[in-house]
Design a protein around this motif. Structure first.
Motif, PDB file in Angstrom:
ATOM      1  N   ALA A  80       0.829  -1.199   0.000  1.00 40.83           N
ATOM      2  CA  ALA A  80       0.000   0.000   0.000  1.00 40.83           C
ATOM      3  C   ALA A  80       0.863   1.247   0.000  1.00 40.83           C
ATOM      4  O   ALA A  80       1.838   1.353   0.737  1.00 40.83           O
ATOM      5  CB  ALA A  80      -0.906  -0.001   1.224  1.00 40.83           C
ATOM      6  N   LYS A  81       0.493   2.215  -0.846  1.00 43.18           N
ATOM      7  CA  LYS A  81       1.246   3.462  -0.921  1.00 43.18           C
ATOM      8  C   LYS A  81       0.820   4.393   0.211  1.00 43.18           C
ATOM      9  O   LYS A  81      -0.291   4.293   0.726  1.00 43.18           O
ATOM     10  CB  LYS A  81       0.986   4.123  -2.281  1.00 43.18           C
ATOM     11  CG  LYS A  81       1.462   3.288  -3.468  1.00 43.18           C
ATOM     12  CD  LYS A  81       1.143   3.990  -4.772  1.00 43.18           C
ATOM     13  CE  LYS A  81       1.619   3.151  -5.964  1.00 43.18           C
ATOM     14  NZ  LYS A  81       1.300   3.798  -7.255  1.00 43.18           N
ATOM     15  N   PRO A  82       1.701   5.337   0.589  1.00 44.36           N
ATOM     16  CA  PRO A  82       1.359   6.278   1.665  1.00 44.36           C
ATOM     17  C   PRO A  82       0.053   7.021   1.407  1.00 44.36           C
ATOM     18  O   PRO A  82      -0.763   7.183   2.315  1.00 44.36           O
ATOM     19  CB  PRO A  82       2.551   7.230   1.676  1.00 44.36           C
ATOM     20  CG  PRO A  82       3.676   6.447   1.113  1.00 44.36           C
ATOM     21  CD  PRO A  82       3.068   5.530   0.086  1.00 44.36           C
ATOM     22  N   THR A  83      -0.149   7.452   0.170  1.00 42.16           N
ATOM     23  CA  THR A  83      -1.371   8.200  -0.140  1.00 42.16           C
ATOM     24  C   THR A  83      -2.607   7.332   0.047  1.00 42.16           C
ATOM     25  O   THR A  83      -3.653   7.818   0.492  1.00 42.16           O
ATOM     26  CB  THR A  83      -1.322   8.737  -1.587  1.00 42.16           C
ATOM     27  OG1 THR A  83      -1.009   7.661  -2.485  1.00 42.16           O
ATOM     28  CG2 THR A  83      -0.259   9.819  -1.721  1.00 42.16           C
ATOM     29  N   GLU A  84      -2.507   6.046  -0.275  1.00 41.88           N
ATOM     30  CA  GLU A  84      -3.649   5.143  -0.114  1.00 41.88           C
ATOM     31  C   GLU A  84      -4.013   4.980   1.356  1.00 41.88           C
ATOM     32  O   GLU A  84      -5.189   4.979   1.725  1.00 41.88           O
ATOM     33  CB  GLU A  84      -3.333   3.785  -0.744  1.00 41.88           C
ATOM     34  CG  GLU A  84      -3.165   3.832  -2.269  1.00 41.88           C
ATOM     35  CD  GLU A  84      -2.679   2.515  -2.825  1.00 41.88           C
ATOM     36  OE1 GLU A  84      -2.258   1.650  -2.033  1.00 41.88           O
ATOM     37  OE2 GLU A  84      -2.722   2.339  -4.059  1.00 41.88           O
ATOM     38  N   LEU A  85      -3.000   4.835   2.206  1.00 41.95           N
ATOM     39  CA  LEU A  85      -3.249   4.683   3.632  1.00 41.95           C
ATOM     40  C   LEU A  85      -3.866   5.947   4.223  1.00 41.95           C
ATOM     41  O   LEU A  85      -4.780   5.887   5.052  1.00 41.95           O
ATOM     42  CB  LEU A  85      -1.948   4.340   4.355  1.00 41.95           C
ATOM     43  CG  LEU A  85      -1.382   2.945   4.074  1.00 41.95           C
ATOM     44  CD1 LEU A  85       0.043   2.828   4.594  1.00 41.95           C
ATOM     45  CD2 LEU A  85      -2.263   1.871   4.680  1.00 41.95           C
ATOM     46  N   LEU A  86      -3.380   7.095   3.800  1.00 38.95           N
ATOM     47  CA  LEU A  86      -3.911   8.351   4.309  1.00 38.95           C
ATOM     48  C   LEU A  86      -5.333   8.596   3.813  1.00 38.95           C
ATOM     49  O   LEU A  86      -6.201   9.057   4.562  1.00 38.95           O
ATOM     50  CB  LEU A  86      -3.000   9.512   3.905  1.00 38.95           C
ATOM     51  CG  LEU A  86      -1.625   9.527   4.586  1.00 38.95           C
ATOM     52  CD1 LEU A  86      -0.739  10.609   3.987  1.00 38.95           C
ATOM     53  CD2 LEU A  86      -1.765   9.726   6.089  1.00 38.95           C
ATOM     54  N   HIS A  87      -5.588   8.286   2.539  1.00 39.97           N
ATOM     55  CA  HIS A  87      -6.949   8.453   2.003  1.00 39.97           C
ATOM     56  C   HIS A  87      -7.920   7.504   2.700  1.00 39.97           C
ATOM     57  O   HIS A  87      -9.074   7.864   2.964  1.00 39.97           O
ATOM     58  CB  HIS A  87      -6.957   8.213   0.495  1.00 39.97           C
ATOM     59  CG  HIS A  87      -6.277   9.294  -0.289  1.00 39.97           C
ATOM     60  ND1 HIS A  87      -5.857   9.130  -1.590  1.00 39.97           N
ATOM     61  CD2 HIS A  87      -5.943  10.566   0.054  1.00 39.97           C
ATOM     62  CE1 HIS A  87      -5.293  10.241  -2.008  1.00 39.97           C
ATOM     63  NE2 HIS A  87      -5.336  11.120  -1.036  1.00 39.97           N
ATOM     64  N   ASP A  88      -7.467   6.294   2.977  1.00 41.08           N
ATOM     65  CA  ASP A  88      -8.301   5.333   3.705  1.00 41.08           C
ATOM     66  C   ASP A  88      -8.651   5.884   5.082  1.00 41.08           C
ATOM     67  O   ASP A  88      -9.809   5.808   5.522  1.00 41.08           O
ATOM     68  CB  ASP A  88      -7.566   4.007   3.848  1.00 41.08           C
ATOM     69  CG  ASP A  88      -8.280   3.040   4.784  1.00 41.08           C
ATOM     70  OD1 ASP A  88      -9.289   2.441   4.364  1.00 41.08           O
ATOM     71  OD2 ASP A  88      -7.832   2.905   5.942  1.00 41.08           O
ATOM     72  N   LEU A  89      -7.665   6.455   5.755  1.00 36.53           N
ATOM     73  CA  LEU A  89      -7.889   7.026   7.081  1.00 36.53           C
ATOM     74  C   LEU A  89      -8.917   8.155   7.023  1.00 36.53           C
ATOM     75  O   LEU A  89      -9.866   8.204   7.813  1.00 36.53           O
ATOM     76  CB  LEU A  89      -6.564   7.549   7.646  1.00 36.53           C
ATOM     77  CG  LEU A  89      -6.585   8.114   9.057  1.00 36.53           C
ATOM     78  CD1 LEU A  89      -6.806   6.994  10.067  1.00 36.53           C
ATOM     79  CD2 LEU A  89      -5.273   8.838   9.360  1.00 36.53           C
ATOM     80  N   GLU A  90      -8.743   9.056   6.063  1.00 40.26           N
ATOM     81  CA  GLU A  90      -9.656  10.203   5.935  1.00 40.26           C
ATOM     82  C   GLU A  90     -11.073   9.766   5.597  1.00 40.26           C
ATOM     83  O   GLU A  90     -12.046  10.297   6.136  1.00 40.26           O
ATOM     84  CB  GLU A  90      -9.114  11.156   4.874  1.00 40.26           C
ATOM     85  CG  GLU A  90      -7.811  11.842   5.293  1.00 40.26           C
ATOM     86  CD  GLU A  90      -7.137  12.560   4.141  1.00 40.26           C
ATOM     87  OE1 GLU A  90      -7.615  12.396   2.979  1.00 40.26           O
ATOM     88  OE2 GLU A  90      -6.149  13.276   4.382  1.00 40.26           O
ATOM     89  N   SER A  91     -11.206   8.777   4.714  1.00 43.73           N
ATOM     90  CA  SER A  91     -12.544   8.328   4.318  1.00 43.73           C
ATOM     91  C   SER A  91     -13.248   7.617   5.466  1.00 43.73           C
ATOM     92  O   SER A  91     -14.468   7.764   5.650  1.00 43.73           O
ATOM     93  CB  SER A  91     -12.460   7.411   3.095  1.00 43.73           C
ATOM     94  OG  SER A  91     -11.730   6.230   3.395  1.00 43.73           O
ATOM     95  N   ARG A  92     -12.505   6.861   6.260  1.00 39.65           N
ATOM     96  CA  ARG A  92     -13.108   6.185   7.407  1.00 39.65           C
ATOM     97  C   ARG A  92     -13.631   7.197   8.422  1.00 39.65           C
ATOM     98  O   ARG A  92     -14.737   7.054   8.951  1.00 39.65           O
ATOM     99  CB  ARG A  92     -12.075   5.268   8.081  1.00 39.65           C
ATOM    100  CG  ARG A  92     -11.782   3.983   7.334  1.00 39.65           C
ATOM    101  CD  ARG A  92     -10.586   3.288   7.978  1.00 39.65           C
ATOM    102  NE  ARG A  92     -10.266   2.027   7.317  1.00 39.65           N
ATOM    103  CZ  ARG A  92     -10.705   0.842   7.712  1.00 39.65           C
ATOM    104  NH1 ARG A  92     -11.481   0.747   8.767  1.00 39.65           N
ATOM    105  NH2 ARG A  92     -10.370  -0.259   7.066  1.00 39.65           N
ATOM    106  N   ILE A  93     -12.812   8.212   8.702  1.00 35.53           N
ATOM    107  CA  ILE A  93     -13.213   9.211   9.689  1.00 35.53           C
ATOM    108  C   ILE A  93     -14.383  10.036   9.173  1.00 35.53           C
ATOM    109  O   ILE A  93     -15.264  10.450   9.944  1.00 35.53           O
ATOM    110  CB  ILE A  93     -12.010  10.107  10.053  1.00 35.53           C
ATOM    111  CG1 ILE A  93     -10.936   9.273  10.763  1.00 35.53           C
ATOM    112  CG2 ILE A  93     -12.439  11.269  10.950  1.00 35.53           C
ATOM    113  CD1 ILE A  93      -9.651  10.022  11.037  1.00 35.53           C
ATOM    114  N   ALA A  94     -14.419  10.285   7.870  1.00 33.48           N
ATOM    115  CA  ALA A  94     -15.534  11.036   7.294  1.00 33.48           C
ATOM    116  C   ALA A  94     -16.842  10.263   7.435  1.00 33.48           C
ATOM    117  O   ALA A  94     -17.921  10.848   7.607  1.00 33.48           O
ATOM    118  CB  ALA A  94     -15.254  11.348   5.824  1.00 33.48           C
ATOM    119  N   ALA A  95     -16.754   8.939   7.382  1.00 32.18           N
ATOM    120  CA  ALA A  95     -17.956   8.106   7.462  1.00 32.18           C
ATOM    121  C   ALA A  95     -18.419   7.903   8.901  1.00 32.18           C
ATOM    122  O   ALA A  95     -19.616   7.900   9.186  1.00 32.18           O
ATOM    123  CB  ALA A  95     -17.691   6.754   6.797  1.00 32.18           C
TER     124      ALA A  95
END
Length: 235
Positions: free
Chosen positions: A133-148
């Protein structure tokens, strides 16, 4: 909360948090492996020197091998990470504190504790490996989870037993995963802050609430000094 984005899926992830209020607070550092890679500051420096790239941009593998044979405890962290690949998300990662803190309760009884932070509910169930997993993917995953929805982690204190090593951060306590623990509370993460929000107030692992003492190991002592130098420079 401070997460380290991975450029290599075998790298550590970090989780820093503050317990308590400004009057009585503790700044705690945890990571995604239960041990550190060096027992003393001198060993850490030697570990890094052995891996300095040569003219070809690569470390001398013979020098690394020689150092590792002479200092086998410096392989404990890498061995753990290799056997326990990081989860596919920051949200489903378990984090450990490698230092043993002397903690005194209201009855004046003192025991050593180690902090452990574990994901709650659905987060904990999703343990798929991160692969590459790339750094951007991990960060985007984190942001999307918190948004939900909010993300939750239980903060635990693992309790010592007689004879547990409290001076060596390269080894685990026996049966550390199955031993007695006290749940201290739940961290609830509801939003992602901008980077500059982390500048104040200063985070310092030497800041501990009444009843929690400084660990006795050499790595914590040098960490305290390093943070003091960093704070003075930033000011």
């Amino acid at each position: 909360m401070a997460e380290g984005p991975d450029t290599n899926y075998l790298l550590l992830r970090g989780f820093s948090f503050r317990l308590g209020s400004d009057g009585e607070r503790s700044d705690i550092l945890t990571q995604s492996a239960p041990v550190h890679f060096a027992r003393t500051p001198d060993q850490m420096l030697a570990f890094l020197r052995a891996r300095i790239p040569g003219p070809d941009g690569k470390p001398d593998l013979e020098m690394v091998e020689t150092f590792s044979v002479a200092n086998p405890e410096t392989l404990h962290q890498a061995s753990y990470i290799a056997a326990h690949p990081p989860a596919a998300s920051f949200a489903s990662t378990t984090y450990w504190g490698v230092h043993a803190f002397p903690a005194t309760n209201s009855r004046g009884e003192t025991r050593f504790i180690k902090f452990k932070v574990t994901p709650v509910g659905e987060q904990a169930a999703r343990r798929r490996a991160a692969a590459n997993a790339k750094p951007t993917e991990l960060l985007h995953d984190l942001e999307s989870r918190i948004a939900a929805r909010d993300m939750r982690f239980s903060v635990m204190a693992l309790l010592d037993r007689p004879g547990d090593p409290v001076m060596d951060v390269t080894v685990r306590w026996p049966d550390e995963d199955g031993r007695e623990a006290v749940r201290l509370g739940t961290i609830v993460i509801t939003r992602v802050e901008e980077n500059d929000a982390c500048d104040e107030p200063m985070f310092n692992p030497a800041t501990l609430a009444e009843g929690i003492g400084h660990p006795l190991d050499e790595m914590f002592a040098v960490r305290r000094a390093a943070y003091a130098i960093s704070q003075a420079t930033r000011r």
